[in-house]
Write an enzyme that holds these catalytic residues in place. Structure first.
Site, PDB file in Angstrom:
ATOM      1  N   HIS B  99     -34.985  10.929 -17.407  1.00 24.01           N
ATOM      2  CA  HIS B  99     -35.789   9.940 -16.710  1.00 24.01           C
ATOM      3  C   HIS B  99     -34.932   8.712 -16.423  1.00 24.01           C
ATOM      4  O   HIS B  99     -33.902   8.490 -17.082  1.00 24.01           O
ATOM      5  CB  HIS B  99     -36.995   9.552 -17.574  1.00 24.01           C
ATOM      6  CG  HIS B  99     -38.035  10.629 -17.678  1.00 24.01           C
ATOM      7  ND1 HIS B  99     -39.244  10.452 -18.302  1.00 24.01           N
ATOM      8  CD2 HIS B  99     -38.030  11.914 -17.231  1.00 24.01           C
ATOM      9  CE1 HIS B  99     -39.952  11.564 -18.226  1.00 24.01           C
ATOM     10  NE2 HIS B  99     -39.236  12.470 -17.596  1.00 24.01           N
ATOM     11  N   GLU B 101     -35.151   5.654 -17.197  1.00 24.28           N
ATOM     12  CA  GLU B 101     -34.874   4.782 -18.344  1.00 24.28           C
ATOM     13  C   GLU B 101     -33.749   5.342 -19.201  1.00 24.28           C
ATOM     14  O   GLU B 101     -32.900   4.592 -19.706  1.00 24.28           O
ATOM     15  CB  GLU B 101     -36.133   4.629 -19.206  1.00 24.28           C
ATOM     16  CG  GLU B 101     -37.317   3.972 -18.516  1.00 24.28           C
ATOM     17  CD  GLU B 101     -38.252   4.977 -17.850  1.00 24.28           C
ATOM     18  OE1 GLU B 101     -37.752   5.998 -17.316  1.00 24.28           O
ATOM     19  OE2 GLU B 101     -39.471   4.747 -17.849  1.00 24.28           O
ATOM     20  N   CYS B 135     -42.827   6.727 -19.932  1.00 20.20           N
ATOM     21  CA  CYS B 135     -43.558   7.804 -20.577  1.00 20.20           C
ATOM     22  C   CYS B 135     -43.415   7.667 -22.098  1.00 20.20           C
ATOM     23  O   CYS B 135     -42.683   6.806 -22.588  1.00 20.20           O
ATOM     24  CB  CYS B 135     -43.046   9.167 -20.111  1.00 20.20           C
ATOM     25  SG  CYS B 135     -41.509   9.673 -20.912  1.00 20.20           S
ATOM     26  N   CYS B 138     -39.735   7.918 -23.245  1.00 23.33           N
ATOM     27  CA  CYS B 138     -38.927   6.738 -22.913  1.00 23.33           C
ATOM     28  C   CYS B 138     -39.370   5.526 -23.723  1.00 23.33           C
ATOM     29  O   CYS B 138     -38.530   4.725 -24.155  1.00 23.33           O
ATOM     30  CB  CYS B 138     -39.016   6.446 -21.423  1.00 23.33           C
ATOM     31  SG  CYS B 138     -38.217   7.715 -20.430  1.00 23.33           S
TER      32      CYS B 138
END
Lengths: 338, 243
Positions: B99, B101, B135, B138
């Site tokens: 992701h 992040e 999420c 993360c």
């Protein structure tokens, strides 16, 4: 030596262990109870009328699992049946001990002939989902129970055959070995293995690397990336860590997805074996990776597959999976203590 | 919640869109009072600063979109300097954990290594600007690295770890780094629009969904997405019932 005998000898190296399911809160919680008034049915032939009329004036919404009538426990009592009149919260009475039938039915036009004076009982508030919950619930009042045989057998530690447990032992042994290798390099002694249960092949082996160059390289994160490496992707290089390795997806195929798409898709269909319970980050990474099942040895303090959260059965998430713990418990615990 | 997932090629994220749309309104209302006064200055960036950084995060999200990735982009800002930026790289790496992040955090760690700075000390003074609520994974990663503040665009009803599905950002998990603060609702509508654009395309990496026989799949794998447009036409723009 015969393979079977050899396997058994391997098993003897450790104490016996049980694989137990990590169930949802709904499946593992204690039985909640509601207070209710029940009354003896003195004239048995009135039973069906009484039940019909009682459920009209006092329906028990959300309590479909409750059997309205029960057979009397004490065989010596003059009446054979007892019926639930209403929930205690449905009526306002001053003295709940000396309550009379008339107090419960005063505002209703109801023919109470055949019904004796009420008494308080406790009834299970939720339908039992597992056999232990059912056993507890029925001690208070009879309920219906739709048994999930697989859950019952899992809770008894009988879901897996000796051969399946031997396989688990093999995979978890690889995770323990990886954990030890990591430990020798100054990492936390945590190891993980991802397996394709269809081909019974180990897809990736990893250990914790967070004390190395990256604080987020927990064993599970490493393993997930190693699977990606095997599929021609991956974000990192693990050359520094010889115990972290993967098989290329060319050498095996994830049978169920390979048939449809010709290539394995992230961790779909794969099982993870990890020496201790994954943290929140790792647990959610497994959701994103569509892992099939997770087996771990020991729980961990902020663990997200049973201890602090149950990410694997978290409602709202798009992927759920089964989780078991206790695999090679002592060997995994021993890693922890070092 | 009605679920349209079975009709789409993106079974994992499609519900997300309509949920996001649903929550948008609430978020807009929240934005005004979600900002609380803080002791240290960096924990309370000026509105104008936030606007600047979040716009740059959107550039990253656009880059993801152009590369066939879920359009989420982010920046990590330390002492008014971008020390990490990222966008989703899931399809590219075949690793579902890549992701935006996570990608940006890698850069932050590289930045620290290059300058021989302690990652913890740097992260404790770093703000994350991201187009979509982080999420659960993360959010936990941000905790583990001691990021104190996250500014984001729209909510992530499907996976959100800052209150939407779980509240990893503020829960009591003492062995998982430190909790962090969130400021939500910056350019939320734009973030949702981008996600909608993405999900109108086909994801070549997703496995074929198990299509129900009573549903006729569109030719050539084309996807028809029906998205709720707003509260007023919510009922007219309903999703095909799947019973």
């Amino acid at each position: 030596m015969e393979p079977q005998a050899k396997r058994r000898k391997e098993m003897d190296k450790y104490d016996t262990w049980d694989v137990l399911p990590v169930l949802s809160d709904e499946q593992s919680r204690d039985t909640e109870l509601f207070l209710a008034y029940a009354a003896p049915i003195i004239e048995k032939r009135q039973t069906s009328r009484l039940v019909k009329e009682l459920s009209l004036i006092y329906p028990l919404p959300g309590l479909q699992h409750i059997k309205r009538v029960r057979a009397c426990k004490d065989k010596s009592t003059p009446h054979p049946l007892e019926v639930i009149v209403c929930l205690a919260r449905d009526v306002q009475v001053i003295d709940c001990k000396g309550v009379m039938l008339a107090d419960l039915l005063r505002s209703q036009s109801f023919d109470s002939s055949g019904l004796g004076e009420p008494f308080l009982v406790k009834i299970p508030a939720n339908p039992p989902l597992t056999r232990p919950q059912f056993e507890k619930a029925r001690k208070h009042w009879p309920t219906s129970f739709h048994e999930d045989k697989q859950v019952t057998s899992a809770l008894r530690g009988q879901l897996f055959t000796a051969d399946q447990k031997a396989k688990m032992q093999e995979y978890m042994t690889a995770a323990v070995e990886a954990a030890k290798s990591g430990g020798e390099m100054g990492m936390d002694a945590v190891g993980a293995v991802i397996v394709d249960p269809e081909s019974e092949q180990i897809v990736a082996v990893g250990h914790d690397c967070k004390r190395g160059f990256h604080p987020l390289h927990h064993a599970v994160m490493v393993c997930i990336d190693l699977v990606a490496c095997g599929q021609g992707g991956g974000a990192y290089n693990y050359k520094k860590y010889p115990a972290c390795r993967f098989s290329s997806s060319e050498s095996f195929r994830n049978a169920c997805y390979a048939k449809e798409t010709g290539q394995p898709y992230i961790c779909t269909g794969y099982d993870l074996y990890v020496t201790r319970e994954p943290c929140v980050m790792c647990a959610m990474a497994l959701v994103h990776s569509r892992i099939n099942r997770v087996f771990y040895g020991v729980p961990s303090a902020d663990g997200a597959l049973g201890t602090k959260y149950k990410i694997h059965c978290q409602k709202d998430l798009n992927h759920h999976f089964e989780v078991f713990n206790g695999v090679m418990l002592n060997a995994c615990e021993a890693l922890f203590k070092k | 919640m009605r679920c349209i997932s079975k009709t789409l090629l993106f079974p994992d994220l499609c519900c997300f869109i309509c949920m996001v749309v649903d929550s948008l309104r609430i978020l807009m209302e929240m934005q005004a009072d979600s900002v609380e006064p803080e002791k240290s200055d960096f924990l309370q960036p000026l509105d104008s600063e936030i606007q600047t950084w979040i716009s740059k995060a959107f550039d990253m999200a656009l880059e993801a979109l152009e590369n066939g990735e879920v359009p989420v982009g982010c920046l990590m800002v330390y002492n008014n300097e971008i020390i990490g930026k990222g966008r989703n790289e899931v399809n590219e790496t075949k690793n579902a954990t890549r992701h935006a992040e996570m990608v940006a955090l890698d850069q932050v760690l590289d930045w620290c290594r290059f300058r021989e700075k302690d990652p913890k000390e740097v992260c404790e003074q770093t703000v994350l600007y991201v187009t979509v609520e982080p999420c659960i994974m993360c959010a936990a990663a941000l905790r583990l690295l001691h990021i104190p503040l996250v500014v984001y665009g729209c909510k992530n009803e499907r996976f959100g770890g800052c209150g939407s599905v779980l509240d990893v950002s503020s829960d009591h998990i003492p062995h998982t780094g430190t909790s962090f603060k969130c400021i939500a609702g910056y350019k939320a509508e734009e973030a949702v629009e981008m996600l909608k654009t993405f999900y109108k395309q086909e994801n070549p990496n997703a496995p074929k969904p198990k299509v129900r026989k009573d549903l006729i799949s569109p030719p050539d794998g084309a996807v028809v997405i029906q998205v709720k447009r707003g509260p007023q036409d919510e009922e007219s723009e309903t999703i095909a019932p799947l019973s």
